[in-house]
Design a protein around this motif. Structure first.
Motif, short mmCIF file in Angstrom:
data_model
loop_
_atom_site.label_atom_id
_atom_site.label_comp_id
_atom_site.label_asym_id
_atom_site.label_seq_id
_atom_site.Cartn_x
_atom_site.Cartn_y
_atom_site.Cartn_z
N LYS A 10 0.83 -1.20 0.00
CA LYS A 10 0.00 0.00 0.00
C LYS A 10 0.87 1.26 0.00
N GLU A 11 1.98 1.16 0.75
CA GLU A 11 2.90 2.31 0.80
C GLU A 11 3.57 2.55 -0.55
N ARG A 12 3.68 1.50 -1.37
CA ARG A 12 4.44 1.58 -2.62
C ARG A 12 3.56 1.54 -3.87
N LEU A 13 2.30 1.89 -3.71
CA LEU A 13 1.29 1.70 -4.75
C LEU A 13 1.69 2.22 -6.13
N SER A 14 2.36 3.37 -6.17
CA SER A 14 2.67 3.96 -7.47
C SER A 14 4.12 3.73 -7.89
N GLN A 15 4.83 2.90 -7.10
CA GLN A 15 6.23 2.59 -7.47
C GLN A 15 6.24 1.49 -8.53
N ARG A 16 7.21 1.56 -9.46
CA ARG A 16 7.29 0.52 -10.48
C ARG A 16 7.80 -0.78 -9.88
N GLY A 17 7.21 -1.87 -10.35
CA GLY A 17 7.53 -3.19 -9.82
C GLY A 17 9.01 -3.52 -9.84
N GLY A 18 9.66 -3.13 -10.95
CA GLY A 18 11.07 -3.47 -11.11
C GLY A 18 11.99 -2.80 -10.12
N THR A 19 11.50 -1.74 -9.46
CA THR A 19 12.35 -1.03 -8.50
C THR A 19 12.09 -1.46 -7.07
N LEU A 20 11.19 -2.44 -6.86
CA LEU A 20 10.96 -2.96 -5.51
C LEU A 20 12.11 -3.87 -5.10
N SER A 21 12.29 -4.04 -3.81
CA SER A 21 13.27 -5.00 -3.32
C SER A 21 12.77 -6.42 -3.64
N GLY A 22 13.65 -7.39 -3.49
CA GLY A 22 13.27 -8.78 -3.76
C GLY A 22 12.09 -9.23 -2.92
N GLY A 23 12.14 -8.87 -1.64
CA GLY A 23 11.05 -9.27 -0.75
C GLY A 23 9.73 -8.59 -1.12
#
Ligand code: ATP
Length: 240
Positions: free
Chosen positions: A129-142
């Motif tokens: 929810k905190e990362r809703l508009s962040q691109r998937g590829g820039t998320l951490s592995g977890g």
């Protein structure tokens, strides 16, 4: 066990060209159960999950979902019947945002509104929810693993297939993810088939487990009973 299993795999064989990856595999997952399939690299674990999803097609045997024969059906039809998979390596869409990734998972939602499913994913993994508009590829592995599971939940599945959710993640993150799977199962009764190389954690989480060796089931039993067996400890837990 009188109740109809949510999933029944009955003497299923499958492979790729000359490679026979599964040989007459039989297993079942009862409604509300977490079942794990453990085994070494190349044992055929991913192939089993993919075969349940329709590709590759079984070369022999039958697959039943809540008593209905789904053998040989195309993947989209199996998804519509309530199977969702979080695949190995996560396979999220890297250029799409978290929200867009989640909505892709709602495609197989037979009727209605994705909002309650999205709320369920957020309750399980507040980070999403905190990362809703962040691109998937820039998320951490977890976070990517959380997104892959959250996306699978968007179709409101009856059966959730998880392929190595612990792969490449730090122990603390793995614990978070396994705790979330346990909570989901306890709170909603969701039926889960989990494939893992991390036998220790998987057998602690699961009600029951099966051991796959070279495409054949060699052992089955309650998770903790399997964990206590010397041959499991030697082969999958570093003898510890
Ligand atoms: P891992 O834990 O390494 O993912 P696994 O237990 O999931 O292993 P599978 O990926 O199911 O094992 O592979 C089972 C066998 O099928 C292996 O011998 C593998 O090389 C082979 N195999 C898997 N996918 C294919 C493919 N697309 N084409 C040909 N052979 C394949």
């Amino acid at each position: 066990s009188g109740a109809t299993p949510m999933l029944e795999v009955d003497r299923v064989s499958a492979g790729y060209g000359a490679v026979q990856a599964l040989s007459e595999v039989s297993l079942h997952v009862d409604p509300g159960e977490i079942v794990t399939l453990i085994g070494a690299n190349g044992a055929g674990k991913s192939t089993l999950l993919m075969t349940v999803c329709g590709a590759p097609r079984p070369r022999g045997g039958r697959i039943l979902l809540a008593g209905e024969d789904i053998t040989g059906q195309p993947t989209h039809a199996i998804m519509r019947r309530g199977v969702a998979q979080s695949p190995e390596g996560r396979r999220i869409f890297p250029r799409m945002t978290v929200q867009e990734n989640l909505l892709m998972g709602a495609e197989a939602l037979v009727k209605g509104d994705p909002a309650p499913q999205m709320e369920q994913a957020f309750a399980l993994f507040p980070r999403l929810k905190e990362r809703l508009s962040q691109r998937g590829g820039t998320l951490s592995g977890g976070e990517q693993q959380m997104l892959a599971i959250g996306r699978a939940l968007m179709s409101k599945p009856r059966l959730l297939l998880l392929d190595e959710p612990s792969l490449g993640l730090a122990p603390l993150v793995v614990k978070q993810i396994f705790d979330a799977i346990r909570l989901l199962n306890q709170q909603t009764g969701l039926t889960v088939l989990l494939v893992e190389q991390n036998a220790n954690l998987a057998l602690r989480l699961a009600h029951r487990g099966y051991v796959l060796v070279n495409g054949r089931i060699t052992m089955e039993g309650p998770g903790r009973a399997l964990l206590a067996r010397p041959e499991i400890r030697d082969a999958y837990l570093g003898g510890g």
